[in-house]
Motif scaffolding. Structure first.
Motif, PDB file in Angstrom:
ATOM      1  N   LEU A  82      40.609  -3.051   0.387  1.00  9.48           N
ATOM      2  CA  LEU A  82      41.881  -2.731   1.046  1.00  9.48           C
ATOM      3  C   LEU A  82      41.767  -1.449   1.854  1.00  9.48           C
ATOM      4  CD1 LEU A  82      44.516  -3.487  -1.741  1.00  9.48           C
ATOM      5  CD2 LEU A  82      44.104  -4.780   0.337  1.00  9.48           C
ATOM      6  N   ARG A  83      41.201  -0.408   1.222  1.00 10.81           N
ATOM      7  CA  ARG A  83      41.068   0.877   1.901  1.00 10.81           C
ATOM      8  C   ARG A  83      40.095   0.730   3.056  1.00 10.81           C
ATOM      9  NH1 ARG A  83      39.885   4.748  -3.230  1.00 10.81           N
ATOM     10  NH2 ARG A  83      42.013   4.969  -4.024  1.00 10.81           N
ATOM     11  N   GLY A  84      40.521   1.154   4.204  1.00 11.44           N
ATOM     12  CA  GLY A  84      39.642   1.051   5.362  1.00 11.44           C
ATOM     13  C   GLY A  84      39.663  -0.334   5.971  1.00 11.44           C
ATOM     14  N   LEU A  89      43.501   5.182   6.938  1.00 15.82           N
ATOM     15  CA  LEU A  89      44.026   6.538   7.059  1.00 15.82           C
ATOM     16  C   LEU A  89      43.466   7.203   8.304  1.00 15.82           C
ATOM     17  CD1 LEU A  89      45.489   8.978   5.522  1.00 15.82           C
ATOM     18  CD2 LEU A  89      43.187   9.606   4.847  1.00 15.82           C
ATOM     19  N   ILE A  90      44.333   7.866   9.029  1.00 14.63           N
ATOM     20  CA  ILE A  90      43.866   8.760  10.090  1.00 14.63           C
ATOM     21  C   ILE A  90      44.205  10.164   9.613  1.00 14.63           C
ATOM     22  CG2 ILE A  90      44.148   9.440  12.479  1.00 14.63           C
ATOM     23  CD1 ILE A  90      44.806   6.492  13.045  1.00 14.63           C
ATOM     24  N   PRO A  91      43.179  10.961   9.360  1.00 12.33           N
ATOM     25  CA  PRO A  91      43.404  12.210   8.635  1.00 12.33           C
ATOM     26  C   PRO A  91      43.941  13.312   9.533  1.00 12.33           C
ATOM     27  CG  PRO A  91      41.112  12.005   9.182  1.00 12.33           C
ATOM     28  CD  PRO A  91      41.773  10.769   9.704  1.00 12.33           C
ATOM     29  N   GLN A 107      29.230   6.153  11.704  1.00 13.77           N
ATOM     30  CA  GLN A 107      30.406   6.148  10.841  1.00 13.77           C
ATOM     31  C   GLN A 107      31.342   4.992  11.163  1.00 13.77           C
ATOM     32  OE1 GLN A 107      32.044   9.978   9.763  1.00 13.77           O
ATOM     33  NE2 GLN A 107      30.378  10.988  10.794  1.00 13.77           N
ATOM     34  N   ILE A 108      31.476   4.676  12.442  1.00 22.20           N
ATOM     35  CA  ILE A 108      32.325   3.534  12.795  1.00 22.20           C
ATOM     36  C   ILE A 108      31.637   2.252  12.355  1.00 22.20           C
ATOM     37  CG2 ILE A 108      33.415   2.298  14.707  1.00 22.20           C
ATOM     38  CD1 ILE A 108      33.630   4.958  16.142  1.00 22.20           C
ATOM     39  N   ASP A 109      30.325   2.222  12.555  1.00 22.55           N
ATOM     40  CA  ASP A 109      29.542   1.061  12.153  1.00 22.55           C
ATOM     41  C   ASP A 109      29.682   0.807  10.660  1.00 22.55           C
ATOM     42  OD1 ASP A 109      27.316  -0.893  12.824  1.00 22.55           O
ATOM     43  OD2 ASP A 109      26.442   0.242  11.159  1.00 22.55           O
ATOM     44  N   GLU A 110      29.739   1.866   9.890  1.00 21.17           N
ATOM     45  CA  GLU A 110      29.870   1.709   8.444  1.00 21.17           C
ATOM     46  C   GLU A 110      31.183   1.009   8.093  1.00 21.17           C
ATOM     47  OE1 GLU A 110      30.564   5.285   6.112  1.00 21.17           O
ATOM     48  OE2 GLU A 110      29.012   4.601   4.732  1.00 21.17           O
ATOM     49  N   ALA A 111      32.255   1.424   8.763  1.00 21.00           N
ATOM     50  CA  ALA A 111      33.545   0.782   8.514  1.00 21.00           C
ATOM     51  C   ALA A 111      33.469  -0.697   8.870  1.00 21.00           C
ATOM     52  CB  ALA A 111      34.636   1.472   9.322  1.00 21.00           C
ATOM     53  N   LEU A 112      32.797  -1.004   9.981  1.00 20.00           N
ATOM     54  CA  LEU A 112      32.653  -2.407  10.390  1.00 20.00           C
ATOM     55  C   LEU A 112      31.832  -3.175   9.370  1.00 20.00           C
ATOM     56  CD1 LEU A 112      31.941  -1.917  14.178  1.00 20.00           C
ATOM     57  CD2 LEU A 112      33.932  -3.050  13.200  1.00 20.00           C
ATOM     58  N   MET A 113      30.760  -2.546   8.913  1.00 24.36           N
ATOM     59  CA  MET A 113      29.868  -3.209   7.966  1.00 24.36           C
ATOM     60  C   MET A 113      30.612  -3.543   6.674  1.00 24.36           C
ATOM     61  SD  MET A 113      26.529  -1.543   6.311  1.00 24.36           S
ATOM     62  CE  MET A 113      27.449  -0.770   5.021  1.00 24.36           C
ATOM     63  N   LEU A 114      31.477  -2.614   6.254  1.00 27.48           N
ATOM     64  CA  LEU A 114      32.157  -2.823   4.982  1.00 27.48           C
ATOM     65  C   LEU A 114      33.299  -3.822   5.092  1.00 27.48           C
ATOM     66  CD1 LEU A 114      32.302   0.913   3.895  1.00 27.48           C
ATOM     67  CD2 LEU A 114      30.998  -0.872   2.753  1.00 27.48           C
ATOM     68  N   HIS A 115      33.926  -3.896   6.253  1.00 27.83           N
ATOM     69  CA  HIS A 115      35.164  -4.665   6.315  1.00 27.83           C
ATOM     70  C   HIS A 115      35.132  -5.859   7.258  1.00 27.83           C
ATOM     71  CE1 HIS A 115      36.996  -1.706   3.768  1.00 27.83           C
ATOM     72  NE2 HIS A 115      36.591  -0.745   4.572  1.00 27.83           N
ATOM     73  N   THR A 116      34.011  -6.119   7.906  1.00 31.56           N
ATOM     74  CA  THR A 116      33.917  -7.328   8.726  1.00 31.56           C
ATOM     75  C   THR A 116      32.602  -8.035   8.405  1.00 31.56           C
ATOM     76  OG1 THR A 116      32.762  -6.220  10.527  1.00 31.56           O
ATOM     77  CG2 THR A 116      35.166  -6.229  10.637  1.00 31.56           C
TER      78      THR A 116
ATOM     79  N   TYR B 212      35.500  15.108   4.160  1.00 33.99           N
ATOM     80  CA  TYR B 212      34.803  13.911   4.624  1.00 33.99           C
ATOM     81  C   TYR B 212      34.423  12.973   3.498  1.00 33.99           C
ATOM     82  CZ  TYR B 212      30.593  16.807   3.885  1.00 33.99           C
ATOM     83  OH  TYR B 212      29.624  17.615   3.351  1.00 33.99           O
ATOM     84  N   VAL B 213      34.218  13.529   2.295  1.00 30.75           N
ATOM     85  CA  VAL B 213      33.953  12.642   1.167  1.00 30.75           C
ATOM     86  C   VAL B 213      35.239  11.895   0.784  1.00 30.75           C
ATOM     87  CG1 VAL B 213      33.491  12.636  -1.315  1.00 30.75           C
ATOM     88  CG2 VAL B 213      31.940  13.798   0.222  1.00 30.75           C
ATOM     89  N   LYS B 214      36.352  12.605   0.835  1.00 26.45           N
ATOM     90  CA  LYS B 214      37.637  11.964   0.567  1.00 26.45           C
ATOM     91  C   LYS B 214      37.893  10.852   1.584  1.00 26.45           C
ATOM     92  CE  LYS B 214      42.339  13.574   0.908  1.00 26.45           C
ATOM     93  NZ  LYS B 214      43.087  14.818   0.959  1.00 26.45           N
ATOM     94  N   MET B 215      37.614  11.194   2.848  1.00 29.69           N
ATOM     95  CA  MET B 215      37.823  10.221   3.921  1.00 29.69           C
ATOM     96  C   MET B 215      36.948   8.990   3.701  1.00 29.69           C
ATOM     97  SD  MET B 215      39.488   9.674   6.676  1.00 29.69           S
ATOM     98  CE  MET B 215      39.378   8.121   7.548  1.00 29.69           C
ATOM     99  N   ALA B 216      35.683   9.211   3.340  1.00 29.44           N
ATOM    100  CA  ALA B 216      34.780   8.087   3.135  1.00 29.44           C
ATOM    101  C   ALA B 216      35.297   7.202   2.008  1.00 29.44           C
ATOM    102  CB  ALA B 216      33.372   8.589   2.828  1.00 29.44           C
ATOM    103  N   THR B 217      35.791   7.825   0.941  1.00 25.64           N
ATOM    104  CA  THR B 217      36.352   7.048  -0.169  1.00 25.64           C
ATOM    105  C   THR B 217      37.543   6.225   0.321  1.00 25.64           C
ATOM    106  OG1 THR B 217      35.759   8.897  -1.584  1.00 25.64           O
ATOM    107  CG2 THR B 217      37.205   7.227  -2.528  1.00 25.64           C
ATOM    108  N   LEU B 218      38.371   6.850   1.134  1.00 24.17           N
ATOM    109  CA  LEU B 218      39.561   6.157   1.614  1.00 24.17           C
ATOM    110  C   LEU B 218      39.227   5.140   2.699  1.00 24.17           C
ATOM    111  CD1 LEU B 218      42.128   9.067   1.624  1.00 24.17           C
ATOM    112  CD2 LEU B 218      41.991   7.139   0.073  1.00 24.17           C
ATOM    113  N   LYS B 219      37.980   5.160   3.156  1.00 21.76           N
ATOM    114  CA  LYS B 219      37.527   4.160   4.112  1.00 21.76           C
ATOM    115  C   LYS B 219      37.041   2.933   3.349  1.00 21.76           C
ATOM    116  CE  LYS B 219      33.901   4.727   7.199  1.00 21.76           C
ATOM    117  NZ  LYS B 219      32.974   5.633   7.882  1.00 21.76           N
ATOM    118  N   GLY B 220      37.052   3.026   2.026  1.00 20.64           N
ATOM    119  CA  GLY B 220      36.589   1.900   1.220  1.00 20.64           C
ATOM    120  C   GLY B 220      35.092   1.898   1.002  1.00 20.64           C
TER     121      GLY B 220
END
Lengths: 665, 320
Positions: A82-84, A89-91, A107-116, B212-220
């Motif tokens: 769910l997260r990401g 979140l936009i910090p 870092q963007i690639d990581e989000a893609l890798m995890l969620h797509t 950034y560690v918090k952010m990474a956690t919240l990124k799943g």
């Protein structure tokens, strides 16, 4: 989509709720603005929506529902998906929230890798596409950069791109534009609005800035001391708020339409601890009556999706018209004599190269951070200095106090007396005349000294006072900044942000200066505290006849306190004159762009995005400093020749090649 | 990058010169000289004068220093006064032995310290952290010779598993040395692990609390990935410098431990040469120690610049 009801406890001395029975619902595609002062629990609330509690916090009761999931009962796997993915979140501070050792692309690639389920090659293309969507120039290049190599605005865009990577249904924005320049802020907000509309994403926008919230929100929730006090459609809340706190908050924001110090909301929020048996706002509420202290009001339904936590209805409270009370601040008459004169000052941070030091010639390659700046401060007046970050505002202050010697031009006190370049060679009496109030009271007050020691230091230095009398005088000074003498023996760590800033002001006034330099003195403070500090400064000016050089990036604040204004861009003056003239057309193109980018808590006002928010690291070699970003650039002449000063009425001067008639439209 | 290197090398040269002067002055200030030490009770009268004349010790100190410095600049360390041999020949094999001991200890101690430090930092205030931090505090507070003596008592005297002292010729082969140095290696690893571990733990804790560690956690991002991809690369940067200091410490002859175990390394050599008032030898070894410290720290600093993207771009000018 969501129904949230969460309470949080601090362990230790029993439950210390930070959030109390908060519940609301966000529908798909809807934007909810969450406002409140610092310490009201709004960031904690935003994070609970992701099922995240900061260290030391415990859930007291309630739950967060998202889709079919309970965020606090979901397993690690579900949460990670769910997260990401669904909820992003936009910090607040993208600069610190991006991992420093990974490139933006990684870092963007990581989000893609995890969620797509995209393949690595598709992901690579997607990264560039996402960066394009947040309107980054040269997305492929940016993707290979590390976060520190980008400007604040660019970092924030990268954070947005990263959040979008998971194709979220809800975006949580935790103060996403705080700390950015107005022009950048407008860009980011417009981007978010568009994205929310085109992708049907629900957003929860957390901010203390009602102007920004007004721009993006469909509905607004006002949080005070951990509880919702008012929630409803944004137009209704901004135009006719019912809760006295919301009304006070709105009134404390400086506006562009009038030169007056905003209303002051008295007092401070209550401590979070303890059971709450009365209205949390009652001690600060001007309309408080008996029922307010007798029982805690419930969230009262006052219309469709509109609830207010107050015992009284709007018409039962004081005349709401008092909100727009006219200015009480008397304008100064024609200023007497000149106090400080700055003539053709140029400042550079780059050192002379060895060769030019030998030959004594002017080094052509040197970048002048500030060039050809001249202005005069008269006794008892306030000069506002505005400009984006990097415009040389603080550099000029540093030159005046003698921390950064100018390389050309001179600075004189009282018409004739030149000031030494360096503060250590200036006589004591001269140092005494000019005092500085710093931007950040946290780092400018010695944390190991008591307030009495801090304020006594200038008394002992400039007036040779003994300890005892100095302490008495310090107590008087504290009174003049509306603090009691109980504060004398506290250390800065025991004070709130607003209190610290008052101590900073008291210290500056201890020297009985003729000129006080205020460097972004209110930008670290909440609006209600800012209003109190501005009010204090203008009262002190009336009593002591001191002149201010008031530096700020916030045009509305400058509008409310300044007599005359300097608009700086890249260390060069663009426009100068009385505040009424500068803040009304004709504008210098830069001033105009800044003015139109301002966000006000008024749902009918639309900011205009006129200039790119690119940050220029150095001014152009020749011609107009604003040539690269100017939206009205008339032609090549701007690249070649420095713009002439065009004199208008009342000493209003605009440095531009365009005629005032054109600038007027 | 090159500019930094040149600047650092120049300042290293000054440091070395300074060390040379100080060491010479200190050795001069010691009561007695090579001849009194060598001759012992016979050191008087003509015999002493002859001895001094033969070793040039009758010359004024300043003159001797200039001579020595001139030779040094030409790469000549001079001869040992006591052993009457070129210093390179004496120091060479000793240095090799110190390197062997140090390398083995470093290979065991450094990875161990980092792994344990990360572990303690990630699981801060949980049981593994308490155990690891407790033991490392103990290791830091107990002097190394106490630990060494304890180890000797337990493993050499009670159990008789390992030899208590190394009785080896200076030029023994590695195969001969290794089985003999188990106890000194354990002692060294124990002491150095504690220091590196504490620094690693502190910087891991810092990084775990970062935005950034918090952010990474919240990124799943799964926890293990957060630790390895996001946290560790930044958290381990500060440990590079402390690791460098430790390596320098190991290479510059861990004097006390070599002495306790009678290991034929640089540490025992410098102690002996001080007893002998063998000035050129003392100076040579001290200079070597200084050189090792400077070199290792320089390498560490360059490494930090290379590994930290922020510093890297400041040096090469990538972006702002």
């Amino acid at each position: 989509m969501e129904n949230l009801s969460a309470g949080v406890v601090m362990p230790g001395c029993g439950p210390l709720p930070i959030l109390r029975n908060v519940s609301f619902r966000v529908l798909p595609g809807e934007t909810l603005g969450l406002v409140g002062e610092s310490g009201s629990g709004k960031s904690t609330l935003a994070l609970t929506m992701m099922g995240y509690l900061s260290e030391g916090l415990v859930k007291l009761g309630g739950d967060v529902h998202f889709g079919g999931h309970s965020m606090f009962e979901a397993g690690t796997g579900t949460l990670q998906a769910l997260r990401g993915g669904e909820i992003c979140l936009i910090p607040q501070n993208a600069g610190q929230s991006l991992t420093p050792t990974m490139t933006i692309g990684q870092q963007i690639d990581e989000a893609l890798m995890l969620h797509t389920d995209l393949s690595p090659r598709e992901r690579k293309r997607q990264v560039v596409e996402l960066l394009e969507q947040v309107r980054m120039p040269e997305p492929a290049v940016i993707a290979r950069r590390h976060p520190h190599a980008l400007s604040g605005g660019q970092q924030q865009r990268c954070a947005v791109a990263m959040a979008l990577a998971g194709r979220p249904r809800v975006l949580l924005l935790d103060e996403p534009t705080t700390g950015l320049d107005v022009t950048t802020q407008v860009h980011i907000l417009e981007l978010l609005r568009e994205l929310a509309k085109s992708r049907q994403v629900a957003m929860v926008f957390v901010s203390h800035d009602l102007g920004a919230v007004a721009r993006v929100s469909d509905r607004i929730a006002v949080l005070y001391s951990g509880e919702l006090v008012e929630i409803g459609p944004s137009t209704r809340i901004l135009k006719s708020p019912e809760h006295p706190y919301t009304r006070g908050l709105l009134a404390s924001i400086p506006r562009m339409d009038g030169a007056r110090v905003p209303e002051v909301l008295p007092g401070y929020p209550p401590p979070l601890a303890g059971p709450r048996e009365r209205c949390a706002f009652a001690p600060r509420c001007s309309a408080a009556k008996d029922p307010c202290t007798a029982g805690r009001p419930a969230l009262d339904v006052r219309g469709e999706r509109y609830r207010v936590r107050c015992h009284f209805r709007r018409d039962e409270l004081d005349d709401p018209g008092s909100l727009v009370r006219p200015s009480t601040r008397p304008r100064n008459g024609v200023p007497a004599s000149s106090l400080l004169e700055v003539r053709n000052v140029a400042i550079t941070y780059s050192r002379k190269s060895l060769l030019s030091r030998f030959t004594g010639k002017e080094d052509r390659a040197r970048v002048l951070t500030v060039d050809d700046v001249s202005f005069t401060v008269h006794r008892g007046e306030t000069i506002g200095v505005v400009g984006e970050s990097g415009s040389g505002k603080s550099t000029i202050l540093r030159a005046i106090v003698g921390l950064q010697p100018p390389c050309r031009g001179d600075i004189r006190m009282e018409g004739s007396r030149p000031l030494d370049d360096r503060v250590d060679t200036r006589p004591l009496a001269c140092k005494k005349e000019i005092q500085l109030v710093f931007q950040n009271p946290d780092s400018s007050l010695n944390p190991r000294k008591t307030v009495a020691e801090i304020i006594s230091a200038p008394l002992e230095l400039y007036f040779g006072m003994e300890r005892g009398p100095a302490r008495e005088r310090a107590a008087q000074l504290l009174q003049s900044v509306r603090l009691t003498e109980h504060y004398l023996d506290r250390t800065p760590g025991q004070l709130s942000g607003g209190e610290k800033q008052r101590v900073g002001i008291a210290r500056a006034f201890a020297a009985e200066p003729k000129l006080a330099l205020c460097d972004e003195v209110t930008s670290a403070l909440d609006v209600s505290v800012q209003a109190a500090v501005l009010d204090l400064l203008s009262n002190l000016q009336r009593e002591m006849g001191v002149a201010y050089l008031f530096v700020s990036h916030d045009l509305a604040t400058v509008r409310s306190v300044a007599d005359r204004v300097l608009v700086l861009y890249q260390g060069r003056i663009c426009e100068t004159g009385p505040v009424e003239s500068v803040f009304a057309p004709p504008f210098h193109p830069y001033t105009g762009a800044l003015m139109r980018a301002i966000l006000e808590p008024d749902p009918d006002r639309r900011p205009r995005v006129e200039i790119k928010d690119t940050v220029e690291s150095a001014p152009p070699r020749q011609g107009c400093p604003f040539q690269r970003r100017c939206p009205h650039k008339p032609g090549k002449i701007c690249d070649r020749e420095a713009p002439p000063a065009q004199e208008l009425a009342n000493g209003h001067r605009i440095y531009c090649h365009l005629s005032p008639a054109i600038l007027h439209s | 990058m090159l500019k930094i290197l040149v600047r650092r090398l120049v300042s290293a040269l000054f440091t070395l010169a300074f060390v040379a002067v100080v060491v010479f002055a200190v050795a001069e200030a010691l009561p007695g000289d090579a001849c009194t030490a060598y001759l012992g009770r016979l050191a008087q009268g003509e015999r002493l004068d002859n001895c001094r004349a033969s070793l040039d010790l009758d010359q004024p100190a300043a003159k001797r220093f200039v001579h020595w410095a001139r030779d040094l600049a030409q790469g000549d360390l001079g001869n040992s006064l006591k052993r009457k041999k070129p210093i390179e020949e004496i120091v060479g094999p000793r240095f090799r032995n110190t390197v062997i001991l140090g390398t083995v200890a470093a290979l065991i101690g450094i990875p161990l310290a980092i792994v344990l430090g990360v572990f303690a930092g990630v699981y801060r205030d949980k049981i593994p952290d308490f155990v690891i931090s407790g033991v490392s505090l103990l290791a830091m507070t107990i002097p190394e010779f106490v630990i060494a003596t304890l180890l000797i008592f337990v493993f050499a005297i009670s159990f008789q598993w390992f030899p208590a002292v190394t009785i080896l010729p200076t030029d023994a082969g590695i195969r001969e040395i290794l089985p003999n140095i188990v106890l000194p290696v354990i002692t060294l690893a124990f002491v150095m692990t504690a220091h590196i571990l504490r620094i690693t733990r502190a910087s891991v804790i810092d990084a775990m609390h970062s935005e950034y560690v918090k952010m990474a956690t919240l990124k799943g991002v799964p926890f293990r990935r957060v630790v390895f991809r996001h946290m560790l690369p930044s958290a381990l940067l500060p440990t590079i410098n402390i690791v460098a200091l430790t390596i320098a410490w190991l290479l510059s002859g861990v004097v006390v431990i070599e002495k306790v175990f009678n290991y034929p390394g640089l540490g025992t050599l410098i102690i002996q040469s001080i007893f002998d008032r063998d000035l050129p030898l003392v100076q040579a070894i001290a200079l070597m120690f200084a050189l090792i410290y400077i070199a290792v720290n320089l390498i560490a600093d360059l490494l930090v610049i290379l590994l930290n993207p922020k510093l890297r771009s400041q040096v090469s000018g990538e972006g702002g």
